[in-house]
Every structure is written in C-alpha cells, then in structure tokens.
Enzyme design. Sequence first.
Site, PDB file in Angstrom:
ATOM      1  N   ASN A   1      10.113  16.698  31.253  1.00  0.00           N
ATOM      2  CA  ASN A   1       9.589  15.548  30.511  1.00  0.00           C
ATOM      3  C   ASN A   1       8.083  15.537  30.709  1.00  0.00           C
ATOM      4  O   ASN A   1       7.599  15.121  31.758  1.00  0.00           O
ATOM      5  CB  ASN A   1      10.245  14.269  31.062  1.00  0.00           C
ATOM      6  CG  ASN A   1       9.646  13.003  30.471  1.00  0.00           C
ATOM      7  OD1 ASN A   1       8.894  13.058  29.498  1.00  0.00           O
ATOM      8  ND2 ASN A   1       9.988  11.860  31.057  1.00  0.00           N
TER       9      ASN A   1
ATOM     10  N   GLU B   1      17.706   8.120  37.365  1.00  0.00           N
ATOM     11  CA  GLU B   1      16.316   8.143  37.782  1.00  0.00           C
ATOM     12  C   GLU B   1      15.975   6.842  38.511  1.00  0.00           C
ATOM     13  O   GLU B   1      15.624   5.850  37.869  1.00  0.00           O
ATOM     14  CB  GLU B   1      15.406   8.300  36.559  1.00  0.00           C
ATOM     15  CG  GLU B   1      15.611   9.598  35.813  1.00  0.00           C
ATOM     16  CD  GLU B   1      14.331  10.043  35.111  1.00  0.00           C
ATOM     17  OE1 GLU B   1      13.863  11.151  35.413  1.00  0.00           O
ATOM     18  OE2 GLU B   1      13.778   9.275  34.320  1.00  0.00           O
TER      19      GLU B   1
ATOM     20  N   LYS C   1       5.920  13.766  29.301  1.00  0.00           N
ATOM     21  CA  LYS C   1       5.330  12.429  29.116  1.00  0.00           C
ATOM     22  C   LYS C   1       4.094  12.548  28.217  1.00  0.00           C
ATOM     23  O   LYS C   1       4.086  13.374  27.319  1.00  0.00           O
ATOM     24  CB  LYS C   1       5.028  11.779  30.475  1.00  0.00           C
ATOM     25  CG  LYS C   1       6.276  11.809  31.383  1.00  0.00           C
ATOM     26  CD  LYS C   1       6.155  10.946  32.606  1.00  0.00           C
ATOM     27  CE  LYS C   1       7.444  11.067  33.430  1.00  0.00           C
ATOM     28  NZ  LYS C   1       7.457  10.190  34.595  1.00  0.00           N
TER      29      LYS C   1
ATOM     30  N   SER D   1      10.595  12.664  41.194  1.00  0.00           N
ATOM     31  CA  SER D   1       9.915  13.505  42.194  1.00  0.00           C
ATOM     32  C   SER D   1      10.730  14.727  42.598  1.00  0.00           C
ATOM     33  O   SER D   1      10.674  15.162  43.752  1.00  0.00           O
ATOM     34  CB  SER D   1       9.523  12.670  43.415  1.00  0.00           C
ATOM     35  OG  SER D   1       8.616  11.638  43.032  1.00  0.00           O
TER      36      SER D   1
ATOM     37  N   HIS E   1      14.197   5.821  29.011  1.00  0.00           N
ATOM     38  CA  HIS E   1      13.425   6.143  30.214  1.00  0.00           C
ATOM     39  C   HIS E   1      12.860   4.862  30.832  1.00  0.00           C
ATOM     40  O   HIS E   1      12.514   3.920  30.120  1.00  0.00           O
ATOM     41  CB  HIS E   1      12.284   7.097  29.851  1.00  0.00           C
ATOM     42  CG  HIS E   1      11.613   7.678  31.055  1.00  0.00           C
ATOM     43  ND1 HIS E   1      10.655   6.997  31.765  1.00  0.00           N
ATOM     44  CD2 HIS E   1      11.816   8.843  31.704  1.00  0.00           C
ATOM     45  CE1 HIS E   1      10.271   7.746  32.788  1.00  0.00           C
ATOM     46  NE2 HIS E   1      10.963   8.867  32.783  1.00  0.00           N
TER      47      HIS E   1
ATOM     48  N   GLU F   1      10.055   4.162  31.958  1.00  0.00           N
ATOM     49  CA  GLU F   1       8.725   3.783  31.468  1.00  0.00           C
ATOM     50  C   GLU F   1       8.846   3.063  30.121  1.00  0.00           C
ATOM     51  O   GLU F   1       8.073   2.137  29.837  1.00  0.00           O
ATOM     52  CB  GLU F   1       7.824   5.030  31.390  1.00  0.00           C
ATOM     53  CG  GLU F   1       7.420   5.481  32.798  1.00  0.00           C
ATOM     54  CD  GLU F   1       7.225   6.973  32.974  1.00  0.00           C
ATOM     55  OE1 GLU F   1       7.074   7.701  31.978  1.00  0.00           O
ATOM     56  OE2 GLU F   1       7.241   7.423  34.149  1.00  0.00           O
TER      57      GLU F   1
ATOM     58  N   GLY G   1       7.512   9.693  39.816  1.00  0.00           N
ATOM     59  CA  GLY G   1       6.068   9.874  39.916  1.00  0.00           C
ATOM     60  C   GLY G   1       5.462   9.405  41.222  1.00  0.00           C
ATOM     61  O   GLY G   1       4.244   9.296  41.340  1.00  0.00           O
TER      62      GLY G   1
HETATM   63  P1  PGA Z   1       8.672  12.722  38.061  1.00  0.00           P
HETATM   64  O1  PGA Z   1       9.215  12.046  36.708  1.00  0.00           O
HETATM   65  O2  PGA Z   1       9.392  14.048  38.197  1.00  0.00           O
HETATM   66  O3  PGA Z   1       7.207  12.900  37.838  1.00  0.00           O
HETATM   67  O4  PGA Z   1       9.000  11.796  39.173  1.00  0.00           O
HETATM   68  C1  PGA Z   1      10.566  12.122  36.348  1.00  0.00           C
HETATM   69  C2  PGA Z   1      10.778  11.392  35.044  1.00  0.00           C
HETATM   70  O5  PGA Z   1      10.171  10.332  34.839  1.00  0.00           O
HETATM   71  O6  PGA Z   1      11.566  11.830  34.181  1.00  0.00           O
END
Ligand code: PGA
Length: 250
Positions: free
Chosen positions: A10, A167, A12, A213, A95, A97, A173
Amino acid sequence: MSRTPIIAGNWKMNTGIAQGEALAAAIVDGMSPSQVEVVLCPPYTHLTRVGAVLANSPVMLGAQDLHWEDHGAYTGKVSAAMLKEARVNYVIVGHSEQRSYFHESDESVNRKISRCLIAGLHPIVCVGETLEERKSGRTNEVLSTQIRGGFAGIAAQGVRHCVVAYEPVWAIGTGVVASEQQAQEAHAFIRGEFEAIYGAMVAGDLRIQYGGSMKPQNAAGLLAQPDIDGGLIGGASLNAESFLGIIRAA
Ligand code: PGA
C-alpha cells in the site's frame, strides 16, 4: 483448505509516477518464482503506468479505494468501472486512514465491498482497533462491529472473492508491530466471526492479512502464525529490497 499467501504493498500517497514505475520494475525484477500472490497498490494517477510495468509479470495491480457509485457527479471519486478499465484486480477498502480522516463508516465499507464484487474486483477489507480500544478491552467488540457492518448482506459467494486485513491502528506507520501472539489472537477471532456468519468452509478459505509496521525482520514470525495469510505493507513497500524481503519471508 489451502490459502495462498498474499502480500500487498500500500503505497498510500507516496512516490511520483516515474518513481512508482521504477519501484514496480525493481520488484518485478527481484522476484523469484514463488507461490505467494503479490499486489501493488499505487495512487490512482500511477495505475495505468504501473499497470504497464506489471503487465507481463505475476504481480497484480491494486487501488487504494473506490466509490460505490458507477459514474456521475461525485467530484474527486473513482469508480469500480474505471479501476477495471485500468486493469486493477484488488482494491483496499476501509483502511483506518480512510476511517479516521475521511469519515469512512462500516456502511460505506459495505457499499464499497458490494460494488467491488459486482464489478469483479477483489476487495481487501481493513479492520482494526485503536490503542484506546485495545487498552479498554474492546478489541474483539470493535472487530466484530466492523466485520458485521462491513459484510452486512454480502453473500458467502462474495466473501470468497474478498481478502481481510487485520490492521491494529496503533501499529500502522508507528514501528510498533503487534506481537505474533496478539496478531494471531485477533486473526483467529476474525476467522471465528466469519465462521459464525458464513460457516467453516468460507472462513477456512478466507485469507486474512496482517498490516501494521510489518518489515522483513518481523515478517517471517508473523506469517508463520496459523491464521496469518499475508501482509498489507505500507512503509516497507516503498523500498524494493524490503518489500522483496517480506515476499521471501512468506
Ligand atoms: P505500515 O502501513 O506498514 O506503514 O505500518 C500499513 C498499512 O497502513 O496498510
């Protein structure tokens, strides 16, 4: 029951278009033949060009969201038909976000899943609790609400085309990865919810990715858990070597 592991990147809102093409090319070049399904989800603006890089490779193209309507006056939105035409196979839906910054609700997730299935796209449906929810012992309740709301009215036949991503919001992140035990517990709970709704066959075939992460250093341990069937990778998918490291771990 055999679940092919699925590793999705992803990106983003990251990379320029040319940079995205180069990243996709480096991933394609670095892949050895494997039984792992690999998906790249660049920004909308990159889809056709990254798609062209992936065209003769086993790597599939994904998008990061869609709108549930087909066409019309929805400024800023992209439809399932548009994604299909761009040769997209997978779409990230719900997601965290989107949920926290852009008012994504379980109801809009539900509409998006439906639209994906009608269009022949595979949704990657994200669920996960915040730190506060975990600390107050509400993780399972939150997961259950997101699953039951998101999948309301979705038939078992449709669920067969879906991937779920667990998640935990506190791990996205942040560099703070869920422990193997925490992740396995949540995955087993999620699979149990699907079993309760759709039965053991559908639940047993459902692929559940871990996201938050995930890095080459922690991927193998997470992916070895019995209910973890892949990863949804943010930060570590922006570097070909680290993304390839995760694919190798799977
Ligand atoms: P990350 O994001 O690997 O940077 O923690 C995962 C995601 O949001 O899909």
